[in-house]
Design a protein around this motif. Structure first.
Motif, PDB file in Angstrom:
ATOM      1  N   TYR A   9       1.266  -1.307  -0.441  1.00  0.00           N
ATOM      2  CA  TYR A   9      -0.176   0.377  -0.069  1.00  0.00           C
ATOM      3  C   TYR A   9       1.207   1.723   0.014  1.00  0.00           C
ATOM      4  CZ  TYR A   9      -3.390  -3.744   1.535  1.00  0.00           C
ATOM      5  OH  TYR A   9      -4.676  -4.956   1.768  1.00  0.00           O
ATOM      6  N   LYS A  10      -0.024   1.647  -0.564  1.00  0.00           N
ATOM      7  CA  LYS A  10       0.911   3.741  -0.422  1.00  0.00           C
ATOM      8  C   LYS A  10       0.350   4.280   1.043  1.00  0.00           C
ATOM      9  CE  LYS A  10       0.677   5.460  -5.720  1.00  0.00           C
ATOM     10  NZ  LYS A  10       0.651   6.100  -6.233  1.00  0.00           N
ATOM     11  N   ILE A  11       1.097   4.995   1.999  1.00  0.00           N
ATOM     12  CA  ILE A  11       0.574   5.028   2.581  1.00  0.00           C
ATOM     13  C   ILE A  11       1.103   6.647   2.627  1.00  0.00           C
ATOM     14  CG2 ILE A  11       2.240   4.659   3.991  1.00  0.00           C
ATOM     15  CD1 ILE A  11       0.638   4.054   6.795  1.00  0.00           C
ATOM     16  N   LYS A  12       0.023   8.091   3.212  1.00  0.00           N
ATOM     17  CA  LYS A  12       0.966   8.942   3.521  1.00  0.00           C
ATOM     18  C   LYS A  12       0.331   9.768   4.681  1.00  0.00           C
ATOM     19  CE  LYS A  12       1.835  13.150   1.236  1.00  0.00           C
ATOM     20  NZ  LYS A  12       1.512  13.832  -0.520  1.00  0.00           N
ATOM     21  N   PHE A  13       0.952  10.345   5.654  1.00  0.00           N
ATOM     22  CA  PHE A  13       0.057  10.874   6.952  1.00  0.00           C
ATOM     23  C   PHE A  13       0.443  12.301   6.255  1.00  0.00           C
ATOM     24  CE2 PHE A  13       2.915   7.362   8.229  1.00  0.00           C
ATOM     25  CZ  PHE A  13       2.102   6.958   9.740  1.00  0.00           C
ATOM     26  N   GLU A  14      -0.956  12.853   6.610  1.00  0.00           N
ATOM     27  CA  GLU A  14      -1.372  14.148   6.424  1.00  0.00           C
ATOM     28  C   GLU A  14      -0.671  15.111   6.958  1.00  0.00           C
ATOM     29  OE1 GLU A  14      -5.527  15.084   6.282  1.00  0.00           O
ATOM     30  OE2 GLU A  14      -5.796  13.217   4.779  1.00  0.00           O
ATOM     31  N   GLN A  15      -0.033  15.098   8.309  1.00  0.00           N
ATOM     32  CA  GLN A  15       1.258  15.919   8.595  1.00  0.00           C
ATOM     33  C   GLN A  15       2.646  15.703   9.390  1.00  0.00           C
ATOM     34  OE1 GLN A  15      -1.649  16.894  12.158  1.00  0.00           O
ATOM     35  NE2 GLN A  15      -0.243  16.714  13.023  1.00  0.00           N
ATOM     36  N   GLU A  16       3.317  16.135  10.098  1.00  0.00           N
ATOM     37  CA  GLU A  16       4.976  14.623  10.159  1.00  0.00           C
ATOM     38  C   GLU A  16       4.251  14.472  11.911  1.00  0.00           C
ATOM     39  OE1 GLU A  16       8.225  16.819   9.528  1.00  0.00           O
ATOM     40  OE2 GLU A  16       7.553  17.220   7.418  1.00  0.00           O
ATOM     41  N   LEU A 108      -7.643   5.006  11.596  1.00  0.00           N
ATOM     42  CA  LEU A 108      -8.987   5.974  13.103  1.00  0.00           C
ATOM     43  C   LEU A 108      -7.620   6.301  14.212  1.00  0.00           C
ATOM     44  CD1 LEU A 108     -11.603   3.042  13.709  1.00  0.00           C
ATOM     45  CD2 LEU A 108     -11.959   4.873  12.830  1.00  0.00           C
ATOM     46  N   ALA A 109      -6.775   5.987  14.141  1.00  0.00           N
ATOM     47  CA  ALA A 109      -5.731   6.238  14.951  1.00  0.00           C
ATOM     48  C   ALA A 109      -4.951   7.539  14.795  1.00  0.00           C
ATOM     49  CB  ALA A 109      -4.553   5.030  15.000  1.00  0.00           C
ATOM     50  N   PHE A 110      -4.971   7.826  13.707  1.00  0.00           N
ATOM     51  CA  PHE A 110      -4.806   9.263  13.072  1.00  0.00           C
ATOM     52  C   PHE A 110      -6.353  10.240  12.304  1.00  0.00           C
ATOM     53  CE2 PHE A 110      -1.164   6.788  13.283  1.00  0.00           C
ATOM     54  CZ  PHE A 110      -0.148   7.715  13.390  1.00  0.00           C
ATOM     55  N   ASP A 111      -7.212   9.920  13.090  1.00  0.00           N
ATOM     56  CA  ASP A 111      -9.025  10.657  13.269  1.00  0.00           C
ATOM     57  C   ASP A 111      -8.947  10.577  11.005  1.00  0.00           C
ATOM     58  OD1 ASP A 111      -9.302  10.823  15.209  1.00  0.00           O
ATOM     59  OD2 ASP A 111      -7.207  12.327  15.878  1.00  0.00           O
ATOM     60  N   ASN A 112      -8.412   9.652  10.694  1.00  0.00           N
ATOM     61  CA  ASN A 112      -8.910   9.184   8.898  1.00  0.00           C
ATOM     62  C   ASN A 112      -7.461  10.704   8.548  1.00  0.00           C
ATOM     63  OD1 ASN A 112     -10.725   7.426   9.119  1.00  0.00           O
ATOM     64  ND2 ASN A 112     -12.465   8.816   9.985  1.00  0.00           N
ATOM     65  N   HIS A 113      -7.005  11.409   9.092  1.00  0.00           N
ATOM     66  CA  HIS A 113      -6.084  12.424   8.634  1.00  0.00           C
ATOM     67  C   HIS A 113      -4.538  10.962   8.159  1.00  0.00           C
ATOM     68  CE1 HIS A 113      -8.485  14.995  10.058  1.00  0.00           C
ATOM     69  NE2 HIS A 113      -7.830  15.608  10.973  1.00  0.00           N
ATOM     70  N   ILE A 114      -4.935  10.629   6.836  1.00  0.00           N
ATOM     71  CA  ILE A 114      -3.566   9.679   6.796  1.00  0.00           C
ATOM     72  C   ILE A 114      -4.150   8.701   5.234  1.00  0.00           C
ATOM     73  CG2 ILE A 114      -4.847   7.197   7.754  1.00  0.00           C
ATOM     74  CD1 ILE A 114      -1.989   6.727   8.079  1.00  0.00           C
ATOM     75  N   VAL A 115      -3.760   8.683   4.209  1.00  0.00           N
ATOM     76  CA  VAL A 115      -4.037   8.450   2.781  1.00  0.00           C
ATOM     77  C   VAL A 115      -3.639   7.023   3.085  1.00  0.00           C
ATOM     78  CG1 VAL A 115      -3.947   8.095   0.777  1.00  0.00           C
ATOM     79  CG2 VAL A 115      -3.788  10.483   2.123  1.00  0.00           C
ATOM     80  N   ILE A 116      -4.597   6.041   3.129  1.00  0.00           N
ATOM     81  CA  ILE A 116      -3.827   4.730   3.088  1.00  0.00           C
ATOM     82  C   ILE A 116      -4.314   4.368   0.891  1.00  0.00           C
ATOM     83  CG2 ILE A 116      -3.325   2.873   3.506  1.00  0.00           C
ATOM     84  CD1 ILE A 116      -3.369   3.428   6.090  1.00  0.00           C
ATOM     85  N   GLU A 117      -3.642   3.623   0.310  1.00  0.00           N
ATOM     86  CA  GLU A 117      -3.992   3.241  -1.379  1.00  0.00           C
ATOM     87  C   GLU A 117      -3.255   1.958  -1.504  1.00  0.00           C
ATOM     88  OE1 GLU A 117      -3.565   6.469  -3.822  1.00  0.00           O
ATOM     89  OE2 GLU A 117      -5.099   7.842  -2.966  1.00  0.00           O
ATOM     90  N   ALA A 118      -3.901   0.977  -1.937  1.00  0.00           N
ATOM     91  CA  ALA A 118      -3.130  -0.199  -2.323  1.00  0.00           C
ATOM     92  C   ALA A 118      -2.716  -0.265  -4.313  1.00  0.00           C
ATOM     93  CB  ALA A 118      -4.296  -1.255  -2.434  1.00  0.00           C
TER      94      ALA A 118
END
Length: 228
Positions: A9-16, A108-118
């Protein structure tokens, strides 16, 4: 022999986030008897396990009553995963069902401020990558609708273990191949793998049993297969 499918998966946090905060968030209690545990980490990556309890029923013979009865039991399911924050990818070693559980928990741990795509792993790119690698010993190859000399179509299994140039045969029939089994010989061990036309990769070894330098080789193949 235990086996695991690898999902990428691609994973990207919306903040550091500092690694300590990432760990604190994902290790928070999820539900009763459901946990994420981080086993190892650096400043830019972490490896962990997702554990949950599963109830199942089995029919067993009770000699005291001389009859079968349905017994309810509990088992704990463990799925390994790894996140690379530097290169923005996550790999999960298990079923698609358990992968979705992990993705939901992390989101949920990051309040959905994270992008996870297959990431779609392309079969032809896996073949291309492996054909250039050293230590690849191809075994059986399953193919469908292969045209035989008399013009007939047949599903068949090719044993290429004794072929000196197995990837020449694979290239010839790559549009018909369903899966390829092979051994990847590294410095001190051998990893047995199967790649499927669907892009699924199966490894006959638990992630925790594979050395870091061997994991690095597997990740390079996966990322190459998932590239453009």
């Amino acid at each position: 022999m235990a086996s695991s499918s690898i999902l990428l998966y691609k994973i990207k946090f919306e903040q550091e986030y500092h690694i300590d905060e990432i760990i604190n968030r994902i290790e928070n209690d999820i539900l009763d008897e459901t946990r994420i545990v981080v086993k190892d980490y650096t400043e830019t990556s972490l490896s962990g396990i997702y554990i949950y309890a599963e109830i199942y029923k089995s029919q067993e013979y009770n000699f005291q009553i001389n009859n079968f009865e349905v017994i309810t039991r509990k088992k704990y399911v463990v799925t390994e995963f790894h996140i690379d924050m530097k290169n923005n990818y996550m790999d999960i070693w298990g079923t698609a069902k358990n992968a979705q559980k992990i993705i939901t928990s992390i989101s949920l741990a990051f309040d959905n401020h994270i992008v996870i795509e297959a990431l779609e792993m392309k079969f032809t790119r896996m073949i291309e990558y492996l054909s250039k690698e050293e230590g690849i010993y191809v075994g059986k190859v399953t193919a469908r609708q292969v045209v035989l000399n008399d013009g007939l179509l047949a599903d068949c299994t090719l044993d290429l273990s004794r072929e000196e140039m197995p990837f020449e045969t694979i290239d010839k029939y790559k549009k018909n191949i369903q899966k390829i089994s092979f051994r990847w010989k590294r410095t001190e061990s051998i990893i047995r793998m199967v790649i499927h036309m669907s892009g699924t990769v199966t490894i006959y070894k638990a992630r925790r049993m594979i050395k870091d330098n061997e994991l690095e080789c597997i990740y390079k193949m996966l990322l190459y297969a998932g590239g453009n």
